[in-house]
Write an enzyme that holds these catalytic residues in place. Structure first.
Site, short mmCIF file in Angstrom:
data_model
loop_
_atom_site.label_atom_id
_atom_site.label_comp_id
_atom_site.label_asym_id
_atom_site.label_seq_id
_atom_site.Cartn_x
_atom_site.Cartn_y
_atom_site.Cartn_z
N PHE A 120 26.26 18.86 32.18
CA PHE A 120 25.48 19.43 33.27
C PHE A 120 24.01 19.10 33.03
O PHE A 120 23.38 19.66 32.12
CB PHE A 120 25.71 20.94 33.29
CG PHE A 120 25.03 21.69 34.39
CD1 PHE A 120 25.50 21.63 35.69
CD2 PHE A 120 23.94 22.51 34.11
CE1 PHE A 120 24.88 22.36 36.70
CE2 PHE A 120 23.31 23.24 35.11
CZ PHE A 120 23.79 23.16 36.41
N GLU A 124 14.87 19.98 32.33
CA GLU A 124 13.90 18.94 31.98
C GLU A 124 12.82 19.57 31.10
O GLU A 124 12.81 20.80 30.90
CB GLU A 124 13.27 18.36 33.25
CG GLU A 124 14.28 17.68 34.16
CD GLU A 124 13.66 17.11 35.43
OE1 GLU A 124 14.40 16.58 36.27
OE2 GLU A 124 12.41 17.20 35.59
N ALA A 127 11.22 21.97 33.42
CA ALA A 127 12.09 22.61 34.41
C ALA A 127 13.28 23.23 33.70
O ALA A 127 14.21 22.54 33.31
CB ALA A 127 12.56 21.60 35.46
N GLY A 128 13.18 24.56 33.51
CA GLY A 128 14.29 25.29 32.89
C GLY A 128 14.74 26.36 33.85
O GLY A 128 15.53 26.11 34.76
N ARG A 261 32.06 45.96 -0.32
CA ARG A 261 30.86 45.92 -1.13
C ARG A 261 30.51 47.30 -1.64
O ARG A 261 30.50 48.27 -0.87
CB ARG A 261 29.71 45.36 -0.29
CG ARG A 261 28.34 45.38 -0.96
CD ARG A 261 28.20 44.31 -2.00
NE ARG A 261 26.78 44.12 -2.35
CZ ARG A 261 26.38 43.29 -3.29
NH1 ARG A 261 27.25 42.57 -3.98
NH2 ARG A 261 25.09 43.16 -3.55
N GLY A 333 23.03 42.08 3.78
CA GLY A 333 21.87 41.93 2.91
C GLY A 333 21.56 40.48 2.60
O GLY A 333 21.50 39.63 3.50
N GLY A 334 21.37 40.17 1.33
CA GLY A 334 21.06 38.79 0.95
C GLY A 334 22.13 37.81 1.37
O GLY A 334 21.83 36.68 1.79
N GLU A 357 21.66 29.77 30.74
CA GLU A 357 22.29 30.24 31.99
C GLU A 357 21.54 31.44 32.57
O GLU A 357 22.14 32.37 33.10
CB GLU A 357 23.77 30.61 31.77
CG GLU A 357 24.59 29.63 30.98
CD GLU A 357 24.44 28.18 31.43
OE1 GLU A 357 24.04 27.95 32.59
OE2 GLU A 357 24.73 27.29 30.64
#
Length: 379
Positions: A120, A124, A127-128, A261, A333-334, A357
């Site tokens: 599609f 541009e 142009a969004g 954990r 976490g990490g 969209e």
């Protein structure tokens, strides 16, 4: 190969997503490539033609089943789900609804079977959201049209065989189907994206591209009001389910980690602040899924409310996807910041949904306008 029934496509997709896509999604993201072998398997199973009527070789799947299909695939791999959004929703569904019988007969069987991949080409550099700002141009010739311009950020343009291109003639926007092998068509890969890294994003350059008269989709001037709006309506529904998919995947990561954990001698899931994040995620994912189902039922019934139901579902699901993935990173976490766990990828992919969209801000404007018209007392 005869077209598969919707239930067969869904059953196959569930198994494929769990066994093949989910274990490979991180690798697809790191390499920036959705392998051709994956696309061929999706095509052979009828996934790419899921919503195309059997007349043209598709499964003829209804809106609710297609939503579930999108969630199943998107939960396993967002880049693979993007192929459904682009090829199946933005291109195939739009052609089914808006193209001439000649175009349908020529292109839909190959698109439904996956022998051709569609993309599609609207966006541009400037142009969004403002599609009226398109500068790619077309001029009339005796036997057709000539297109010139550049399209940017086009998902699957790097591998597509067929481009649904939007171009203007002094402000008159029209839509055209352009074959990749047409002289003057060139694509340039684009990399470095936050998400959707395996979707073969490319710039499309059109230089004096001759397009025959019969490849005009709809009529002259119907590019925005009919073709683009129709495509974005279908794409927005797919993205609404994509939000549910990503949020569900993040919820599962969060709950699994929280029950395994330990910190300070107890599972982290026993801490109330973690429980709040999980409770909010469970509630919001269920709510987003139900909003998507409401939109699906409205679409199936061809209700006048279908567009707004879809806007609401897309806005809410993309918003909660961002929240749930953020919380998943927090719970891990990490490890949530490390690409050896899915949470960081899901976090990045979720942000994309608030932009494509129709941005969340545009959805807010449209939903607010709907609210004023519907709920403001008249006296």
């Amino acid at each position: 190969m005869s077209a598969r029934r919707p239930a067969e496509v869904l059953d196959w997709a569930r198994a494929f997503a769990e066994e093949e896509l989910a274990p490979s999604a991180g690798e697809f993201d790191r390499t920036g490539q959705l392998p051709g072998s994956v696309i061929r398997q999706l095509a052979d199973a009828g996934v790419l033609g899921a919503v195309v009527p059997p007349r043209w070789g598709g499964a003829g799947m209804d809106a609710l089943d297609y939503g579930e299909l999108t969630e199943v695939v998107g939960k396993a791999c967002s880049s693979t789900r993007a192929l459904l959004t682009v090829h199946t929703s933005l291109v195939c569904e739009t052609l089914v609804e808006r193209a001439s019988d000649r175009i349908k007969d020529k292109y839909l069987p190959d698109l439904a079977s996956g022998r051709r991949i569609g993309c599609f080409a609207l966006s541009e550099a400037d142009a969004g959201s403002d599609a009226a700002s398109v500068t790619t141009s077309y001029t009339r010739q005796r036997d057709g049209f000539v297109l010139n311009g550049r399209k940017k950020w086009i998902s699957f343009a790097g591998i597509a065989d067929l481009f649904l291109v939007f171009a203007t003639d002094n402000g008159v926007l029209s839509a055209f189907l352009v074959d990749r092998d047409t002289p003057g068509v060139r694509t340039a890969p684009m990399t470095g994206f936050l998400g959707n890294r395996a979707t073969h994003i490319a710039e499309v350059v059109l230089t004096d591209v001759a397009v025959p008269e019969e490849n005009l989709v709809g009529r002259i001037g119907a590019g925005f009001g009919f073709i683009a709006n129709t495509a974005l309506f279908h794409g927005r529904y797919s993205i609404a389910w994509a939000g549910v998919a990503i949020a569900q995947a993040a919820l599962e990561e969060m709950c699994t980690y929280a029950t395994r954990r330990e910190q300070f001698g107890v599972q982290i899931g026993a801490h109330q602040l973690v429980q709040k994040m999980v409770a909010d995620a469970v509630t919001n994912v269920d709510a987003a899924r139900e909003l998507c189902r409401q939109a699906g039922r409205a679409r199936a019934e061809r209700s006048v409310e279908a567009v707004m139901r879809t806007n609401i579902a897309k806005y809410f699901s993309s918003t909660i996807a961002q929240q749930v993935t953020s919380d998943a990173v927090q719970v891990l976490g990490g490890n949530g910041c490390w690409d050896q766990y899915p949470a960081e990828r899901l976090f990045r992919e979720a942000k994309i949904l608030e932009i494509i969209e129709g941005t969340s801000q545009l959805q807010q404007v449209m939903i607010a306008d709907h609210g004023y018209k519907t709920f403001a007392r008249k006296s």
